[in-house]
Design an enzyme around this catalytic site. Sequence first.
Site, PDB file in Angstrom:
ATOM      1  N   HIS A   1      -9.675   1.259   5.172  1.00 49.29           N
ATOM      2  CA  HIS A   1      -8.363   1.442   5.796  1.00 49.29           C
ATOM      3  C   HIS A   1      -8.486   2.449   6.940  1.00 49.29           C
ATOM      4  O   HIS A   1      -9.224   3.429   6.849  1.00 49.29           O
ATOM      5  CB  HIS A   1      -7.347   1.938   4.760  1.00 49.29           C
ATOM      6  CG  HIS A   1      -5.954   1.894   5.285  1.00 49.29           C
ATOM      7  ND1 HIS A   1      -5.452   2.858   6.125  1.00 49.29           N
ATOM      8  CD2 HIS A   1      -4.970   0.976   5.140  1.00 49.29           C
ATOM      9  CE1 HIS A   1      -4.212   2.543   6.458  1.00 49.29           C
ATOM     10  NE2 HIS A   1      -3.889   1.390   5.872  1.00 49.29           N
TER      11      HIS A   1
ATOM     12  N   SER B   1       3.181  -2.229  10.522  1.00 45.31           N
ATOM     13  CA  SER B   1       4.640  -2.272  10.716  1.00 45.31           C
ATOM     14  C   SER B   1       5.270  -3.607  10.316  1.00 45.31           C
ATOM     15  O   SER B   1       6.262  -4.035  10.921  1.00 45.31           O
ATOM     16  CB  SER B   1       4.997  -1.899  12.161  1.00 45.31           C
ATOM     17  OG  SER B   1       4.582  -0.580  12.439  1.00 45.31           O
TER      18      SER B   1
ATOM     19  N   ASN C   1       0.862  -1.181   0.000  1.00 47.30           N
ATOM     20  CA  ASN C   1       0.000   0.000   0.000  1.00 47.30           C
ATOM     21  C   ASN C   1       0.900   1.233   0.000  1.00 47.30           C
ATOM     22  O   ASN C   1       1.513   1.550   1.010  1.00 47.30           O
ATOM     23  CB  ASN C   1      -0.894  -0.052   1.254  1.00 47.30           C
ATOM     24  CG  ASN C   1      -1.786   1.166   1.380  1.00 47.30           C
ATOM     25  OD1 ASN C   1      -1.880   1.977   0.463  1.00 47.30           O
ATOM     26  ND2 ASN C   1      -2.448   1.291   2.530  1.00 47.30           N
TER      27      ASN C   1
HETATM   28  P1  PGA Z   1       2.658   0.191   7.770  1.00 46.20           P
HETATM   29  O1  PGA Z   1       1.232   0.428   7.099  1.00 46.20           O
HETATM   30  O2  PGA Z   1       3.226  -1.071   7.167  1.00 46.20           O
HETATM   31  O3  PGA Z   1       3.471   1.410   7.424  1.00 46.20           O
HETATM   32  O4  PGA Z   1       2.434   0.046   9.233  1.00 46.20           O
HETATM   33  C1  PGA Z   1       0.352  -0.659   6.908  1.00 46.20           C
HETATM   34  C2  PGA Z   1      -0.941  -0.184   6.331  1.00 46.20           C
HETATM   35  O5  PGA Z   1      -1.373   0.929   6.643  1.00 46.20           O
HETATM   36  O6  PGA Z   1      -1.575  -0.919   5.555  1.00 46.20           O
END
Ligand code: PGA
Length: 228
Positions: free
Chosen positions: A85, A190, A6
């Site tokens: 989301h 993350s 994403n």
């Molecule tokens: P992140 O985002 O991997 O930066 O935590 C994940 C997401 O929002 O789908």
Amino acid sequence: MIICANFKANHTRKSTQKYLNELQSLQSKHQIMLFPPNTALMQNDFSHVSIGVQNFYPVQNGSFTGEIAKEQIDEFNIKCVLIGHSERRHILNENDELIKAKFDFAKKQNWEIIFCIGESLHVRKSGKDELFLYLQNQLNGIDLTYQNLIIAYEPVWAIGTGQVATKEDINEVLEFLKTLTKAPLLYGGSVNAKNVKETFSLPTCDGVLVGTASLEANKFKQIIQKAN
Ligand code: PGA
């Protein structure tokens, strides 16, 4: 495994094209999905990587300033959408009504839907019953038997914070979700090449949705390789 990148409001058309070229050589039996910003949408001819939209307005076309609709999505032969989301729920103030309208519209088109749910830290700290109830409420009115549904569990407190949920945290939620639906389940929050192996090893986990660690093709490729 289903492995999704994403990009959020990152990357340009040119850098997305370069990124896709870097993924082209990849040999993978996994389902790879890329969600670039709308200005970088393109038709993708590599069969192992599909392109989806991060957002859309649930109409064919019309007077909805700043939005894109089915007509624009169809132009790129895109058949895959993200809905719900947490950044759209919490920063752009999307409510359950709009999210459900998006789901119903996308289902009517037979699009593949990655439907995101996840709790804030406040809910997480209120105990397991509260947590499960909160997540179940986010799925209210969503057809959990829809054949092209994928659910992404993304705890808000783990998104973009570097604070990854423990495998126990993830597993107990995915186990709970498995009691509600047969849809594949992703974890997001993350995820990176260092921690993803543990996530992939969970019997309840069918893939990951990656933000920050997907922005460089090299790092995203490392995540895909961990699934092999
Ligand atoms: P992140 O985002 O991997 O930066 O935590 C994940 C997401 O929002 O789908």
